[in-house]
Design an enzyme around this catalytic site. Structure first.
Site, PDB file in Angstrom:
ATOM      1  N   GLU A 174       0.833  -1.210   0.000  1.00  0.00           N
ATOM      2  CA  GLU A 174       0.000   0.000   0.000  1.00  0.00           C
ATOM      3  C   GLU A 174       0.870   1.264   0.000  1.00  0.00           C
ATOM      4  O   GLU A 174       0.729   2.144   0.858  1.00  0.00           O
ATOM      5  CB  GLU A 174      -0.979  -0.014   1.195  1.00  0.00           C
ATOM      6  CG  GLU A 174      -1.979  -1.153   1.087  1.00  0.00           C
ATOM      7  CD  GLU A 174      -3.202  -1.041   2.001  1.00  0.00           C
ATOM      8  OE1 GLU A 174      -3.243  -0.168   2.880  1.00  0.00           O
ATOM      9  OE2 GLU A 174      -4.128  -1.852   1.824  1.00  0.00           O
ATOM     10  N   GLU A 317      -4.910  -8.744  -0.190  1.00  0.00           N
ATOM     11  CA  GLU A 317      -5.709  -8.416   0.996  1.00  0.00           C
ATOM     12  C   GLU A 317      -7.170  -8.339   0.571  1.00  0.00           C
ATOM     13  O   GLU A 317      -7.526  -7.532  -0.301  1.00  0.00           O
ATOM     14  CB  GLU A 317      -5.270  -7.089   1.631  1.00  0.00           C
ATOM     15  CG  GLU A 317      -3.929  -7.201   2.331  1.00  0.00           C
ATOM     16  CD  GLU A 317      -3.550  -5.971   3.132  1.00  0.00           C
ATOM     17  OE1 GLU A 317      -4.441  -5.248   3.597  1.00  0.00           O
ATOM     18  OE2 GLU A 317      -2.329  -5.733   3.264  1.00  0.00           O
TER      19      GLU A 317
HETATM   20  O1  AHR Z   1      -5.178  -5.906   6.966  1.00  0.00           O
HETATM   21  C1  AHR Z   1      -5.137  -4.724   7.716  1.00  0.00           C
HETATM   22  C2  AHR Z   1      -4.500  -3.567   6.971  1.00  0.00           C
HETATM   23  O2  AHR Z   1      -5.311  -3.196   5.890  1.00  0.00           O
HETATM   24  C3  AHR Z   1      -3.159  -3.828   6.345  1.00  0.00           C
HETATM   25  O3  AHR Z   1      -2.107  -3.680   7.241  1.00  0.00           O
HETATM   26  C4  AHR Z   1      -3.086  -2.788   5.276  1.00  0.00           C
HETATM   27  O4  AHR Z   1      -2.277  -3.181   4.202  1.00  0.00           O
HETATM   28  C5  AHR Z   1      -4.535  -2.571   4.880  1.00  0.00           C
HETATM   29  O5  AHR Z   1      -4.866  -1.248   4.823  1.00  0.00           O
END
Ligand code: AHR
Length: 516
Positions: A174, A317
């Site tokens: 991210e 994710e």
């Molecule tokens: O999964 C929780 C968080 O969500 C992670 O650390 C991040 O990459 C995303 O914003």
């Protein structure tokens, strides 16, 4: 009305990579500490500090890969703090997740040990946001070089003579947000630079993953593809002879995958994981189906630079995100997991299967005690969530050939909205067995489904398991850990190569079909 599914068994060509069924652990809340890691002096049964009951539960669902150490934490993590004798490792502040003190007791050796115990591939995420190129280069050398070098010698000094194999490496996380708040153009430059030093040592072959977009940020995808595929495009158009061509091929920026992050949530109004009505059920089903649109649109952008789909989408994710359970630390992201989450997992995995020509890997967030977890712990107790059971029911799709299906179904209407009632995917494994996974998104009505399986001998057997409950918010608690779990489903009619079932409301079903 009846839904129809037509399956032409001769039509499959793309393989559903087992890595779509991947997982993620971050130094966040009770995922690692007080989750899977208890330390080797704990009374909870463990192997070198890692809980045995968790390892056993995860081996049963064949987890193919595990992403670590973050998430946002990855771009704050300095790997050298997490090696050597534990008592000498420095503490740090986990500024992403509650400003708690991180003692670095779970580091590279412990993570690799966990992967070996699980027989799963490590997916390491490197630090671009606050780390240097040298730090990233040295981490890869430390883990994978089999010879005399400063980093390999350091690893040996820390008790590991043989290098590990590292299959997947993410270059930052991210980086448009917690990983450095970069513009797409800036990150593209960084990716080109950092990935150059993520070397293949001693026969290890790393698949490199660039930080991709959040949700519908198509601009990010466009810029990264344009900037990182330039040389590949030039190579395609070049008229050079073979040897020069292969040298160029070697030196072009490598990008096996581009990540995509999407959570099923309402950022403006996080709601309870367990207390919800039908309108929130419907809203979360709608939000889940949006994954299909996101993958289609990002893939179309990628097609401009990579029409042969050589660069994968890695959804590293995904999952549901609700308000934290009352009384828990707000930055620990601990939430319960209900039948609604089982549907979210089932639908999302069907979407990934159906896009397996582009989606080669995915990682649900997160494995234990965080967000859409598969496992919850409370001291020495452990329970399996409805999401865990979906991964169990879907595991036969791993490395099987996708059978595209033709689905005709009715709409589930709520308020002004409508979504298809049935969501499905199908595959065929090496033994010739067909697996179909189905979700009924309607919480009120069952659905009759007729299947026509073309291109095979007669059916010899059909077995099925179902996950459902009378309550939309059914969940497993430490008082009632077996409230919701799969059971056999026998209500199946077979005639020739036609099957018909009545799929109960709000359910996930997995069918296995064998042929004569
Ligand atoms: O999964 C929780 C968080 O969500 C992670 O650390 C991040 O990459 C995303 O914003």
């Amino acid at each position: 009305m009846t839904s129809f599914i037509d399956l032409d068994l001769g039509k499959g060509k793309d393989v559903i990579s087992k890595h779509i069924y991947g997982h993620f652990v971050e130094h966040l809340g009770r995922c690692i500490y007080n989750g899977l890691w208890v330390g080797d002096d704990s009374p909870i049964p463990n192997t070198r500090g890692i809980r045995n009951d968790i390892v056993e539960a995860l081996k049963a669902i064949k987890i193919p890969n595990l992403r670590w150490p973050g998430g946002c934490f990855a771009d704050n993590y300095h790997w050298k703090d997490g090696i050597g004798p534990r008592e000498d490792r420095p503490c740090m502040v986990n500024t992403d997740w509650g400003h708690v003190v991180e003692n670095n007791h779970f580091g590279t050796h412990e993570f690799m040990d966990l992967c070996e115990q699980l027989k799963t591939e490590p997916y390491i995420c490197g630090n671009v946001g606050s780390g240097t190129v040298q730090e990233m280069q040295q981490w890869v050398e430390y883990m994978t070089f089999d010879g005399q070098s400063p980093m390999a010698n350091l690893r040996k000094k820390n008790g590991k003579d043989e290098p590990w194999k590292v299959k997947f490496f993410g270059v930052g996380n991210e980086n448009w947000g917690c990983g450095g708040h970069m513009k797409a153009e800036t990150y593209a430059e960084k990716y080109r630079q950092y990935q150059t030093y993520v070397n293949n040592y001693s026969g290890n072959n790393i698949l490199k993953i660039a930080c991709g977009p959040s949700e519908a940020d198509y601009h990010w995808t466009e810029v990264i593809m344009r900037e990182c595929m330039k040389e590949t495009q030039q190579l395609k158009n070049s008229t050079h002879d073979k040897p020069i061509h292969s040298v160029w091929e070697y030196y072009r920026p490598q990008m096996w995958g581009l990540s995509l992050h999407y959570y099923v949530r309402n950022r403006l109004n996080y709601t309870s994981a367990t207390k919800f009505d039908e309108s929130l059920w419907f809203e979360y089903m709608q939000r889940t189906l949006y994954m299909d649109e996101l993958i289609t649109n990002h893939s179309n952008v990628m097609d401009q630079y990579d029409p042969d789909k050589k660069v994968a989408i890695i959804v590293d994710e995904w999952g549901s995100w609700y308000e934290p359970e009352p009384g828990t630390h707000p930055r620990f992201l601990f939430q319960q997991n209900t039948l609604r989450d089982a549907l979210i997992a089932g639908v999302t995995l069907n979407i990934f299967n159906n896009h397996c020509d582009r989606v080669k890997m995915a990682n649900i967030a997160q494995l234990i005690n965080v967000l859409q977890a598969l496992i919850l712990t409370d001291g020495s107790d452990m329970l399996l969530t409805p999401t865990y059971y979906v991964f169990d029911m879907y595991k036969d799709h791993q490395d099987s050939t996708l059978i595209p299906l033709d689905l005709e179904t009715r709409d589930y209407l709520f308020g002004d909205g409508s979504i298809p009632v049935v969501n499905a995917s199908a595959s065929r494994n090496q033994e010739g067995k067909v697996h179909i996974t189905l979700c009924n998104l309607d919480p009120n009505r069952s659905e009759e489904i007729t299947f026509n399986l073309k291109g095979e001998n007669a059916i010899s057997s059909v077995n099925a398991r179902i996950l459902t409950d009378p309550a939309m918010n059914a969940c497993n608690t430490f008082e009632q850990p077996d409230q919701i779990k799969p059971c056999n489903f026998n209500d199946i009619k077979v005639q020739g190569n036609w099957i018909s079932i009545i799929l109960p409301a709000k359910s996930v079903l997995a069918i296995e079909i064998a042929f004569k």
